[in-house]
Design an enzyme around this catalytic site. Structure first.
Site, mmCIF file in Angstrom:
data_model
loop_
_atom_site.group_PDB
_atom_site.id
_atom_site.type_symbol
_atom_site.label_atom_id
_atom_site.label_comp_id
_atom_site.label_asym_id
_atom_site.label_seq_id
_atom_site.Cartn_x
_atom_site.Cartn_y
_atom_site.Cartn_z
ATOM 1 N N ARG A 16 -18.252 21.079 10.185
ATOM 2 C CA ARG A 16 -17.503 19.916 9.305
ATOM 3 C C ARG A 16 -17.685 18.351 9.629
ATOM 4 O O ARG A 16 -17.565 17.349 8.847
ATOM 5 C CB ARG A 16 -15.786 19.936 9.366
ATOM 6 C CG ARG A 16 -15.578 21.164 8.550
ATOM 7 C CD ARG A 16 -13.946 21.157 8.486
ATOM 8 N NE ARG A 16 -13.309 21.824 9.645
ATOM 9 C CZ ARG A 16 -12.272 22.147 10.020
ATOM 10 N NH1 ARG A 16 -11.087 21.490 9.169
ATOM 11 N NH2 ARG A 16 -11.744 22.714 10.960
ATOM 12 N N MET A 17 -18.322 18.103 10.846
ATOM 13 C CA MET A 17 -18.710 16.801 10.964
ATOM 14 C C MET A 17 -20.236 16.400 10.402
ATOM 15 O O MET A 17 -20.527 15.249 10.143
ATOM 16 C CB MET A 17 -19.371 16.694 12.704
ATOM 17 C CG MET A 17 -17.905 16.806 13.553
ATOM 18 S SD MET A 17 -16.849 15.713 13.274
ATOM 19 C CE MET A 17 -17.252 14.194 14.008
#
Length: 302
Positions: A16-17
């Site tokens: 998700r980064m």
């Protein structure tokens, strides 16, 4: 005092980064998240630290160096599976083990020490670090019995209406009796939608064996933030920046405009120094006492 051990969970890639940089290596105030965690753990009385690495293992090892031992989680199969990788180093040892996620850069040594003490004072086999959340949506809820001990952790999606009204949440940091942790973890099942082995299941196993499970409530919810995306990363940055600036002001440093002053976590500043707006101090910079520091100040002169 019993022997103490620490397991740092740092194997995830952090999809998700949306970054080529592994999640725990993303910096908060110029220092990688996992380094913040290790630095706080190191300031406690700890016999051994084991960091669980996976994605970016060599880069994480390069960052932490000799401050930790390492165990490889070659395939990410959940938090219980991650802890299990430390078994060769810790499983047969007497003592208490704290498990901390490497993406919680705001957690303080004082909070972890309080967790250890609460665990020992209550004679628990497992103790959960909990917090009170204004909006507990999405968090696992802590259900306590009449004596105040933990009855169970209920995930938000599985909670009924009464359980969802509980605002005490699981932060994902735990203390365990070390031997019982590694014994119980052998019985954790992956019979769930994700097919993974989850550390909170150890709590249920210990409860079913009649063991005491306790919880220690931290009064600082922000400290428990887990960074999973860039939004949370920015929130951690803001909180850490404020914490660092307040530390220096309470120790005799004047910041004319704290909101526009950036001081790294390893910077040292002497008393009665005045720092003007727009100043950035990073790395291992050392500032003497009674200095006047602005954006263009030559630090070597102070």
């Amino acid at each position: 005092m019993s022997n103490r051990y620490a397991i740092i969970l740092a194997a995830g890639q952090g999809t998700r980064m949306k970054s080529k940089l592994y999640k725990v290596l993303h910096p908060v105030c110029g220092k990688p998240m996992v380094q913040h965690v290790i630095d706080q753990v190191k300031s406690l009385y700890i016999n051994e630290i084991v960091t669980i690495v996976g994605h970016g293992a060599e880069k994480v090892k390069d960052q932490l160096g000799e401050h930790s031992q390492y165990a490889l989680q070659a395939e990410q199969l959940g938090t219980a599976h991650a802890v299990q990788q430390a078994g060769d180093m810790l499983a047969d040892k007497e003592g208490v083990t704290i498990v901390v996620c490497g993406d919680t850069p705001l957690i303080k040594a004082e909070t972890m020490e309080a967790l250890f003490k609460h665990h020992e004072e209550t004679n628990a086999k497992a103790t959960i670090l909990t917090a009170r959340a204004e909006d507990p949506t999405g968090y696992g809820r802590i259900v306590r019995n009449a004596e105040g001990f933990v009855e169970k952790i209920v995930e938000h999606k599985d909670a009924n209406e009464q359980e969802r009204s509980i605002n005490e949440i699981n932060t994902g940091t735990y203390c365990f009796d070390n031997k019982m942790l590694f014994e119980a973890i052998q019985n954790v099942s992956n019979d769930n939608v994700q097919g993974e082995y989850y550390l909170p299941d150890v709590i249920e196993i210990l409860k079913n064996e009649g063991e005491i499970v306790s919880a220690y409530v931290t009064d600082n919810f922000a400290e428990t933030l887990g960074v999973n995306d860039r939004v949370a990363l920015a929130e951690a940055e803001r909180t850490m920046k404020k914490r660092i600036n307040e530390y220096h002001m309470r120790n005799g440093v004047s910041l004319i405009d704290p909101d526009n002053t950036y001081i790294g976590p390893d910077v040292k500043v002497g008393q009665d120094t005045v720092i003007f707006p727009g100043t950035t101090l990073s790395g291992s910079t050392v500032i003497g006492s009674e200095c006047q520091i602005g954006p263009n100040t030559e630090i070597s002169n102070c």
